[in-house]
Design a protein around this motif. Structure first.
Motif, PDB file in Angstrom:
ATOM      1  N   ARG A   1     -42.852 -25.074 -37.506  1.00  0.00           N
ATOM      2  CA  ARG A   1     -43.558 -26.146 -38.352  1.00  0.00           C
ATOM      3  C   ARG A   1     -44.622 -26.501 -37.958  1.00  0.00           C
ATOM      4  NH1 ARG A   1     -38.024 -28.213 -36.503  1.00  0.00           N
ATOM      5  NH2 ARG A   1     -39.425 -28.660 -34.667  1.00  0.00           N
ATOM      6  N   PRO A   2     -45.591 -26.872 -38.934  1.00  0.00           N
ATOM      7  CA  PRO A   2     -47.160 -26.920 -38.693  1.00  0.00           C
ATOM      8  C   PRO A   2     -47.052 -28.486 -37.956  1.00  0.00           C
ATOM      9  CG  PRO A   2     -46.553 -27.526 -41.078  1.00  0.00           C
ATOM     10  CD  PRO A   2     -45.125 -26.589 -40.507  1.00  0.00           C
ATOM     11  N   ILE A   3     -48.048 -28.178 -36.829  1.00  0.00           N
ATOM     12  CA  ILE A   3     -48.050 -29.743 -36.153  1.00  0.00           C
ATOM     13  C   ILE A   3     -49.441 -30.071 -35.946  1.00  0.00           C
ATOM     14  CG2 ILE A   3     -46.099 -29.636 -34.816  1.00  0.00           C
ATOM     15  CD1 ILE A   3     -47.581 -28.337 -32.366  1.00  0.00           C
ATOM     16  N   GLY A   4     -50.390 -29.161 -36.329  1.00  0.00           N
ATOM     17  CA  GLY A   4     -51.720 -29.464 -36.141  1.00  0.00           C
ATOM     18  C   GLY A   4     -52.679 -28.208 -36.528  1.00  0.00           C
ATOM     19  N   VAL A   5     -54.053 -28.564 -36.416  1.00  0.00           N
ATOM     20  CA  VAL A   5     -54.989 -27.553 -36.764  1.00  0.00           C
ATOM     21  C   VAL A   5     -55.962 -27.318 -35.737  1.00  0.00           C
ATOM     22  CG1 VAL A   5     -57.172 -27.376 -38.336  1.00  0.00           C
ATOM     23  CG2 VAL A   5     -54.947 -28.653 -38.999  1.00  0.00           C
ATOM     24  N   ILE A   6     -56.493 -25.754 -35.436  1.00  0.00           N
ATOM     25  CA  ILE A   6     -57.597 -25.502 -34.603  1.00  0.00           C
ATOM     26  C   ILE A   6     -58.572 -24.809 -35.460  1.00  0.00           C
ATOM     27  CG2 ILE A   6     -56.511 -23.543 -33.874  1.00  0.00           C
ATOM     28  CD1 ILE A   6     -57.526 -24.224 -30.917  1.00  0.00           C
ATOM     29  N   SER A   7     -59.797 -25.396 -34.987  1.00  0.00           N
ATOM     30  CA  SER A   7     -60.933 -24.904 -35.832  1.00  0.00           C
ATOM     31  C   SER A   7     -62.006 -24.039 -34.656  1.00  0.00           C
ATOM     32  CB  SER A   7     -61.761 -25.929 -36.369  1.00  0.00           C
ATOM     33  OG  SER A   7     -62.449 -26.974 -35.520  1.00  0.00           O
ATOM     34  N   THR A   8     -62.882 -23.336 -35.556  1.00  0.00           N
ATOM     35  CA  THR A   8     -63.973 -22.757 -34.678  1.00  0.00           C
ATOM     36  C   THR A   8     -64.755 -23.764 -33.913  1.00  0.00           C
ATOM     37  OG1 THR A   8     -65.283 -22.809 -36.115  1.00  0.00           O
ATOM     38  CG2 THR A   8     -64.145 -20.631 -35.970  1.00  0.00           C
ATOM     39  N   LEU A   9     -64.780 -25.040 -34.296  1.00  0.00           N
ATOM     40  CA  LEU A   9     -65.479 -26.175 -33.473  1.00  0.00           C
ATOM     41  C   LEU A   9     -64.859 -26.589 -32.222  1.00  0.00           C
ATOM     42  CD1 LEU A   9     -67.903 -27.800 -33.272  1.00  0.00           C
ATOM     43  CD2 LEU A   9     -66.957 -29.407 -34.710  1.00  0.00           C
ATOM     44  N   ASP A  10     -63.422 -26.746 -32.339  1.00  0.00           N
ATOM     45  CA  ASP A  10     -62.591 -27.200 -31.403  1.00  0.00           C
ATOM     46  C   ASP A  10     -62.862 -25.934 -30.125  1.00  0.00           C
ATOM     47  OD1 ASP A  10     -61.201 -29.302 -32.510  1.00  0.00           O
ATOM     48  OD2 ASP A  10     -60.080 -27.806 -33.649  1.00  0.00           O
ATOM     49  N   ILE A  11     -62.909 -24.531 -30.621  1.00  0.00           N
ATOM     50  CA  ILE A  11     -62.891 -23.474 -29.518  1.00  0.00           C
ATOM     51  C   ILE A  11     -64.214 -23.843 -28.965  1.00  0.00           C
ATOM     52  CG2 ILE A  11     -62.996 -21.242 -29.347  1.00  0.00           C
ATOM     53  CD1 ILE A  11     -60.816 -20.820 -31.459  1.00  0.00           C
ATOM     54  N   ALA A  12     -65.378 -23.964 -29.723  1.00  0.00           N
ATOM     55  CA  ALA A  12     -66.752 -24.101 -29.106  1.00  0.00           C
ATOM     56  C   ALA A  12     -66.755 -25.365 -28.319  1.00  0.00           C
ATOM     57  CB  ALA A  12     -67.507 -24.473 -30.284  1.00  0.00           C
ATOM     58  N   ARG A  13     -65.921 -26.297 -28.485  1.00  0.00           N
ATOM     59  CA  ARG A  13     -65.890 -27.679 -27.604  1.00  0.00           C
ATOM     60  C   ARG A  13     -65.422 -27.137 -26.100  1.00  0.00           C
ATOM     61  NH1 ARG A  13     -64.279 -30.897 -32.385  1.00  0.00           N
ATOM     62  NH2 ARG A  13     -66.167 -32.003 -32.635  1.00  0.00           N
ATOM     63  N   ALA A  14     -64.416 -26.254 -26.249  1.00  0.00           N
ATOM     64  CA  ALA A  14     -63.582 -25.763 -24.910  1.00  0.00           C
ATOM     65  C   ALA A  14     -64.502 -24.775 -24.190  1.00  0.00           C
ATOM     66  CB  ALA A  14     -62.282 -24.953 -25.394  1.00  0.00           C
ATOM     67  N   ILE A  15     -65.328 -24.023 -25.027  1.00  0.00           N
ATOM     68  CA  ILE A  15     -66.187 -23.214 -24.078  1.00  0.00           C
ATOM     69  C   ILE A  15     -67.273 -23.901 -23.495  1.00  0.00           C
ATOM     70  CG2 ILE A  15     -68.044 -21.344 -24.730  1.00  0.00           C
ATOM     71  CD1 ILE A  15     -66.258 -20.227 -26.956  1.00  0.00           C
ATOM     72  N   ALA A  16     -67.858 -24.992 -24.284  1.00  0.00           N
ATOM     73  CA  ALA A  16     -68.744 -25.885 -23.575  1.00  0.00           C
ATOM     74  C   ALA A  16     -68.347 -26.494 -22.546  1.00  0.00           C
ATOM     75  CB  ALA A  16     -69.445 -26.851 -24.888  1.00  0.00           C
ATOM     76  N   ALA A  17     -66.925 -27.031 -22.484  1.00  0.00           N
ATOM     77  CA  ALA A  17     -66.482 -27.888 -21.221  1.00  0.00           C
ATOM     78  C   ALA A  17     -66.960 -27.243 -19.979  1.00  0.00           C
ATOM     79  CB  ALA A  17     -65.009 -27.935 -21.464  1.00  0.00           C
ATOM     80  N   GLY A  18     -67.154 -25.894 -19.988  1.00  0.00           N
ATOM     81  CA  GLY A  18     -67.565 -25.254 -18.687  1.00  0.00           C
ATOM     82  C   GLY A  18     -68.833 -25.464 -18.050  1.00  0.00           C
ATOM     83  N   LEU A  19     -69.537 -26.095 -19.015  1.00  0.00           N
ATOM     84  CA  LEU A  19     -70.901 -26.357 -18.737  1.00  0.00           C
ATOM     85  C   LEU A  19     -71.258 -27.744 -17.949  1.00  0.00           C
ATOM     86  CD1 LEU A  19     -73.155 -25.769 -21.939  1.00  0.00           C
ATOM     87  CD2 LEU A  19     -73.118 -24.647 -19.745  1.00  0.00           C
ATOM     88  N   GLY A  20     -70.151 -28.805 -18.085  1.00  0.00           N
ATOM     89  CA  GLY A  20     -70.575 -30.181 -17.430  1.00  0.00           C
ATOM     90  C   GLY A  20     -71.126 -30.999 -18.547  1.00  0.00           C
TER      91      GLY A  20
ATOM     92  N   ALA B   1     -62.056 -19.890 -40.462  1.00  0.00           N
ATOM     93  CA  ALA B   1     -62.647 -20.898 -39.216  1.00  0.00           C
ATOM     94  C   ALA B   1     -61.735 -21.813 -38.731  1.00  0.00           C
ATOM     95  CB  ALA B   1     -63.731 -21.702 -39.876  1.00  0.00           C
ATOM     96  N   HIS B   2     -60.210 -21.822 -39.489  1.00  0.00           N
ATOM     97  CA  HIS B   2     -59.121 -22.836 -39.148  1.00  0.00           C
ATOM     98  C   HIS B   2     -57.768 -22.009 -39.209  1.00  0.00           C
ATOM     99  CE1 HIS B   2     -62.310 -25.160 -41.180  1.00  0.00           C
ATOM    100  NE2 HIS B   2     -61.959 -26.189 -40.293  1.00  0.00           N
ATOM    101  N   LEU B   3     -57.004 -22.375 -38.249  1.00  0.00           N
ATOM    102  CA  LEU B   3     -55.825 -22.139 -38.080  1.00  0.00           C
ATOM    103  C   LEU B   3     -54.580 -23.219 -38.139  1.00  0.00           C
ATOM    104  CD1 LEU B   3     -55.917 -19.383 -35.152  1.00  0.00           C
ATOM    105  CD2 LEU B   3     -55.955 -18.914 -37.710  1.00  0.00           C
ATOM    106  N   ALA B   4     -53.577 -22.878 -38.778  1.00  0.00           N
ATOM    107  CA  ALA B   4     -52.574 -23.919 -38.685  1.00  0.00           C
ATOM    108  C   ALA B   4     -51.908 -23.536 -37.446  1.00  0.00           C
ATOM    109  CB  ALA B   4     -51.607 -23.611 -39.775  1.00  0.00           C
ATOM    110  N   VAL B   5     -51.682 -24.929 -36.707  1.00  0.00           N
ATOM    111  CA  VAL B   5     -50.694 -24.630 -35.538  1.00  0.00           C
ATOM    112  C   VAL B   5     -49.409 -25.003 -35.777  1.00  0.00           C
ATOM    113  CG1 VAL B   5     -50.889 -25.478 -33.093  1.00  0.00           C
ATOM    114  CG2 VAL B   5     -53.015 -25.306 -34.298  1.00  0.00           C
ATOM    115  N   THR B   6     -48.643 -24.160 -35.223  1.00  0.00           N
ATOM    116  CA  THR B   6     -47.176 -24.341 -35.289  1.00  0.00           C
ATOM    117  C   THR B   6     -46.394 -24.682 -34.086  1.00  0.00           C
ATOM    118  OG1 THR B   6     -46.605 -22.190 -35.240  1.00  0.00           O
ATOM    119  CG2 THR B   6     -47.189 -23.003 -37.304  1.00  0.00           C
ATOM    120  N   ASP B   7     -45.251 -25.396 -34.114  1.00  0.00           N
ATOM    121  CA  ASP B   7     -44.427 -25.367 -32.972  1.00  0.00           C
ATOM    122  C   ASP B   7     -43.670 -24.234 -32.909  1.00  0.00           C
ATOM    123  OD1 ASP B   7     -42.288 -25.674 -34.707  1.00  0.00           O
ATOM    124  OD2 ASP B   7     -42.138 -27.815 -34.371  1.00  0.00           O
ATOM    125  N   PRO B   8     -42.815 -24.093 -31.786  1.00  0.00           N
ATOM    126  CA  PRO B   8     -41.810 -22.708 -31.576  1.00  0.00           C
ATOM    127  C   PRO B   8     -40.894 -22.546 -32.667  1.00  0.00           C
ATOM    128  CG  PRO B   8     -41.868 -24.175 -29.553  1.00  0.00           C
ATOM    129  CD  PRO B   8     -42.673 -24.762 -30.832  1.00  0.00           C
TER     130      PRO B   8
END
Length: 156
Positions: free
Chosen positions: A129-148, A119-126
């Motif tokens: 180096r780790p610079i953040g985290v993306i989770s399944t909830l972050d992806i759900a928020r992006a999917i929901a953004a299309g609703l308004g 449910a979580h991935l480490a986010v890296t720069d080119p």
């Protein structure tokens, strides 16, 4: 090491056009492998997160820490059958750690999560180096953004 910021006040980017950088939380909350599991649990509870990243530090004091693994809330729950006072983050962490570059699509991040059952991935720069985290909830928020902004329930 605690270095994380959630960007909830920024407008959401729709799933179809978002990159990992658009949806991720910047920074990571981490610990060394020898951290007791109860301390990891306290870190999760204190910071309201579902994953703590494990960094391995080199023998040389000048060497930067290396992202090594992740202890998820599910790893923590699974460990409750064992002796929590003797377990460490390194012994409980899921390895190998799966990561994704910030410039990749969130669709690719979601595919990696599904492929590895995480449910979580480490986010890296080119440079990796780790610079953040993306989770399944972050992806759900992006999917929901299309609703308004007001559509929060299923249509009748």
């Amino acid at each position: 090491m605690i270095n994380a910021e959630h960007r909830r006040e920024e407008p959401l980017v729709a799933f179809e056009t978002a990159t990992v950088a658009d949806a991720m939380s910047r920074g990571v909350i981490s610990c060394p492998p020898e951290t007791p599991l109860r301390v990891v649990a306290r870190m999760m509870a204190t910071h309201g997160v579902h994953a703590i990243f494990v960094f391995e530090y080199g023998d040389d004091g000048d060497e930067a820490p290396r992202l090594w693994a992740c202890v998820s809330d599910l790893d923590l729950v699974a460990a409750t059958r064992l002796d929590l006072d003797s377990l460490t983050a390194g012994a409980t962490a899921v390895t190998p750690l799966v990561n994704v570059r910030a410039d990749r699509s969130i669709g690719e991040a979601g595919s990696l999560m599904a492929q590895y059952g995480i449910a979580h991935l480490a986010v890296t720069d080119p440079d990796g180096r780790p610079i953040g985290v993306i989770s399944t909830l972050d992806i759900a928020r992006a999917i929901a953004a299309g609703l308004g902004p007001r559509e929060t329930s299923a249509a009748a």
